[in-house]
Scaffold this motif. Structure first.
Motif, short mmCIF file in Angstrom:
data_model
loop_
_atom_site.label_atom_id
_atom_site.label_comp_id
_atom_site.label_asym_id
_atom_site.label_seq_id
_atom_site.Cartn_x
_atom_site.Cartn_y
_atom_site.Cartn_z
N TRP A 57 0.79 -1.21 -0.16
CA TRP A 57 0.09 0.06 0.06
C TRP A 57 0.81 1.27 -0.15
O TRP A 57 0.46 2.42 -0.54
CB TRP A 57 -0.98 -0.17 1.34
N GLU A 110 -3.58 4.34 -2.94
CA GLU A 110 -4.72 4.29 -1.68
C GLU A 110 -3.65 4.00 -0.46
O GLU A 110 -3.76 2.56 -0.04
CB GLU A 110 -5.45 3.08 -2.11
N SER A 153 -4.03 3.88 2.49
CA SER A 153 -4.94 3.15 3.75
C SER A 153 -5.49 1.84 3.29
O SER A 153 -6.25 1.01 3.89
CB SER A 153 -5.94 4.26 4.26
N ASN A 170 -9.50 0.27 2.91
CA ASN A 170 -10.18 0.85 4.37
C ASN A 170 -11.65 0.69 4.72
O ASN A 170 -12.39 1.00 5.66
CB ASN A 170 -9.73 2.13 4.58
N HIS A 171 -12.44 0.55 3.53
CA HIS A 171 -13.80 0.34 3.45
C HIS A 171 -14.41 -0.74 4.35
O HIS A 171 -15.52 -1.43 4.56
CB HIS A 171 -14.37 0.82 2.38
N ASN A 199 -13.95 -4.49 6.82
CA ASN A 199 -13.62 -4.50 8.29
C ASN A 199 -12.28 -4.82 8.59
O ASN A 199 -11.44 -5.25 7.86
CB ASN A 199 -14.69 -5.58 8.83
N GLU A 200 -11.90 -4.77 9.85
CA GLU A 200 -10.42 -4.96 10.29
C GLU A 200 -10.01 -6.17 9.89
O GLU A 200 -8.69 -6.34 9.38
CB GLU A 200 -10.14 -4.66 11.75
N GLN A 209 -9.09 -6.21 6.26
CA GLN A 209 -7.98 -5.25 5.91
C GLN A 209 -6.66 -6.08 6.41
O GLN A 209 -5.50 -5.72 5.76
CB GLN A 209 -8.21 -3.91 6.69
#
Length: 145
Positions: free
Chosen positions: A89, A94, A96, A99-100, A102-103, A106
Motif C-alpha cells: 500500500w 491508496e 490506507s 479501508n472500507h 472490516n479490520e 483489511q
C-alpha cells in the motif's frame, strides 16, 4: 345444505431419479467472489461504468482462464502472464488500502493480477483459502499510477 365440492390438488408425477450434478471444483482451484467488490469508489477510481462491452467480455474471459489455475500457484509464483503479486500500500495511490472493509479483512494480504497486457487493467483483492475476493477493478491502472 349441500356440501361444496373441493377440487383435490393434483398429484405431481414423480420426477425421475436423475439428479443434476454440479461440476466438482478441483482441489485448490481458483474461485472468484464479488462479495466485497466496491463499484463506487469515493474518489471515482476503480470504476468500469465508462467501459464498453468489450471490456466486460475480456474481463470475464480472463477470470474464466484464471479460474483454471490453482490458487496457491497464483499466490506463490504469479506467473509472468498474470503479473500477480502482493500489494504494498505504501507504493500505491491508496495508502490506507481496503479501508472500507472490516479490520479482519483489511489484515489479509492484498493481491493484484492483470486482466491482459496493460490494455484492460488489473483486479485487486485478497485470498481466503482458494477464493479470491475481488475488491477493485482497475481498468485505468489507478492503484499504481
Amino acid at each position: 345444505m349441500a356440501k361444496k365440492h373441493r377440487p383435490q390438488a393434483r398429484k405431481i408425477a414423480k420426477q425421475s431419479n436423475v439428479k443434476p450434478t454440479q461440476p466438482k471444483n478441483e482441489e485448490g482451484a481458483m474461485i472468484f467472489s464479488f462479495k466485497h467488490l466496491q463499484l463506487e469508489h469515493p474518489q471515482g477510481k476503480f470504476c468500469i461504468k465508462a467501459k464498453d462491452g468489450n471490456y466486460l467480455s475480456k474481463f470475464l474471459g480472463r477470470l474464466k482462464d484464471v479460474s483454471q489455475q490453482k490458487a496457491n500457484e497464483l499466490r506463490q509464483s504469479g506467473g509472468k502472464a498474470l503479473r500477480a503479486h502482493t500489494i504494498d500500500w505504501e507504493h500505491t495511490s491508496e495508502k490506507s488500502g481496503f479501508n472500507h472493509l472490516n479490520e479482519q479483512l483489511q489484515a489479509l494480504t492484498p493481491y493484484q493480477f492483470q486482466l491482459s497486457a496493460n490494455e484492460h487493467g488489473r483486479i485487486h483483492g485478497f485470498f481466503i483459502d482458494n477464493v479470491f475476493y475481488a475488491v477493485w477493478l482497475d481498468p485505468n491502472h489507478e492503484l499504481y499510477p
